[in-house]
Design a protein around this motif. Structure first.
Motif, PDB file in Angstrom:
ATOM      1  N   VAL A 292       5.132   6.773  -2.063  1.00  0.00           N
ATOM      2  CA  VAL A 292       6.515   6.814  -2.554  1.00  0.00           C
ATOM      3  C   VAL A 292       6.562   7.517  -3.909  1.00  0.00           C
ATOM      4  O   VAL A 292       7.397   8.402  -4.145  1.00  0.00           O
ATOM      5  N   THR A 293       5.658   7.157  -4.780  1.00  0.00           N
ATOM      6  CA  THR A 293       5.619   7.754  -6.119  1.00  0.00           C
ATOM      7  C   THR A 293       5.319   9.244  -6.044  1.00  0.00           C
ATOM      8  O   THR A 293       5.929  10.045  -6.769  1.00  0.00           O
TER       9      THR A 293
ATOM     10  N   GLY B 221       5.073   6.410 -12.900  1.00  0.00           N
ATOM     11  CA  GLY B 221       3.991   5.662 -12.265  1.00  0.00           C
ATOM     12  C   GLY B 221       4.536   4.774 -11.155  1.00  0.00           C
ATOM     13  O   GLY B 221       5.749   4.635 -10.989  1.00  0.00           O
ATOM     14  N   GLU B 222       3.639   4.160 -10.426  1.00  0.00           N
ATOM     15  CA  GLU B 222       4.030   3.293  -9.315  1.00  0.00           C
ATOM     16  C   GLU B 222       4.932   2.149  -9.776  1.00  0.00           C
ATOM     17  O   GLU B 222       5.804   1.695  -9.040  1.00  0.00           O
ATOM     18  N   ALA B 223       4.739   1.687 -10.985  1.00  0.00           N
ATOM     19  CA  ALA B 223       5.532   0.567 -11.499  1.00  0.00           C
ATOM     20  C   ALA B 223       7.018   0.909 -11.582  1.00  0.00           C
ATOM     21  O   ALA B 223       7.857   0.007 -11.531  1.00  0.00           O
ATOM     22  N   PHE B 224       7.352   2.175 -11.701  1.00  0.00           N
ATOM     23  CA  PHE B 224       8.756   2.600 -11.788  1.00  0.00           C
ATOM     24  C   PHE B 224       9.559   2.029 -10.625  1.00  0.00           C
ATOM     25  O   PHE B 224      10.651   1.503 -10.811  1.00  0.00           O
ATOM     26  N   PHE B 225       9.049   2.149  -9.414  1.00  0.00           N
ATOM     27  CA  PHE B 225       9.744   1.635  -8.236  1.00  0.00           C
ATOM     28  C   PHE B 225       9.368   0.191  -7.935  1.00  0.00           C
ATOM     29  O   PHE B 225      10.224  -0.618  -7.584  1.00  0.00           O
ATOM     30  N   ARG B 226       8.101  -0.120  -8.035  1.00  0.00           N
ATOM     31  CA  ARG B 226       7.627  -1.464  -7.679  1.00  0.00           C
ATOM     32  C   ARG B 226       8.346  -2.523  -8.511  1.00  0.00           C
ATOM     33  O   ARG B 226       8.834  -3.531  -7.978  1.00  0.00           O
TER      34      ARG B 226
ATOM     35  N   ASP C  81       0.807  -1.229   0.000  1.00  0.00           N
ATOM     36  CA  ASP C  81       0.000   0.000   0.000  1.00  0.00           C
ATOM     37  C   ASP C  81       0.839   1.278   0.000  1.00  0.00           C
ATOM     38  O   ASP C  81       0.284   2.378  -0.070  1.00  0.00           O
ATOM     39  N   ASP C  82       2.173   1.160   0.082  1.00  0.00           N
ATOM     40  CA  ASP C  82       3.051   2.331   0.178  1.00  0.00           C
ATOM     41  C   ASP C  82       3.427   2.941  -1.173  1.00  0.00           C
ATOM     42  O   ASP C  82       3.906   4.069  -1.227  1.00  0.00           O
TER      43      ASP C  82
END
Length: 162
Positions: free
Chosen positions: A16-17, A37-42, A11-12
């Protein structure tokens, strides 16, 4: 500020993004020129799950994040790791970066890492000063490799060996 540092949870990713994208839009600290987007870090974290990805919390609010990752897949270079971290813009200068750095170094040492590397935009004087205060030294510089918001910048590499 009383800050807790813990591993990232599913859920973080939105928080973070959002922190990172603030710097994408407003400063040379984050290299991309468009929000990510969130996928960049995930996806980066899922590709290297053995390396820590941590969040700093003030109560329930995520006020920063940081991670370690390999500098190279060769086993002979596993003693070195690249680190990176970003703080919510209203939370700088309060010891959160130091807490994240300390937690990342501790986690890295448990993995056998004793050489920590950071690359920083030469336009990010605050980050360069932060790293110098924490014992890092400049170990390399790629000159004029970046251009953001119409300004050229160097990529400054800094190293801490513990």
């Amino acid at each position: 500020m009383n800050v807790d540092v813990r591993p990232i949870a599913p859920d973080d990713w939105p928080a973070v993004t959002a922190i990172f994208n603030h710097y994408v839009r407003t400063s040379p600290a984050a290299y991309p020129d468009e929000p990510v987007g969130e996928a960049f870090f995930r996806d980066r974290h899922q590709a290297a799950p053995d390396y820590p990805f941590l969040v700093a919390l003030d109560g329930a609010r995520i006020v920063g994040f940081g991670s370690l990752r390999s500098i190279h897949p060769a086993a002979t270079l596993r003693r070195a790791a690249q680190l990176g971290y970003f703080l919510a813009p209203d939370c700088t200068g309060q010891g959160i970066g130091s807490a994240l750095l300390g937690a990342l170094i501790e986690a890295g040492r448990r993995m056998g890492v004793d050489a920590f590397l950071a690359h920083i935009s030469s336009l990010n004087d605050g980050s360069i000063r932060f790293h110098l205060r924490h014992g890092f030294t400049e170990c390399g510089r790629f000159r004029r490799v970046g251009l953001k918001h119409g300004r050229d910048f160097d990529m400054v590499w800094m190293q801490l060996t513990v």
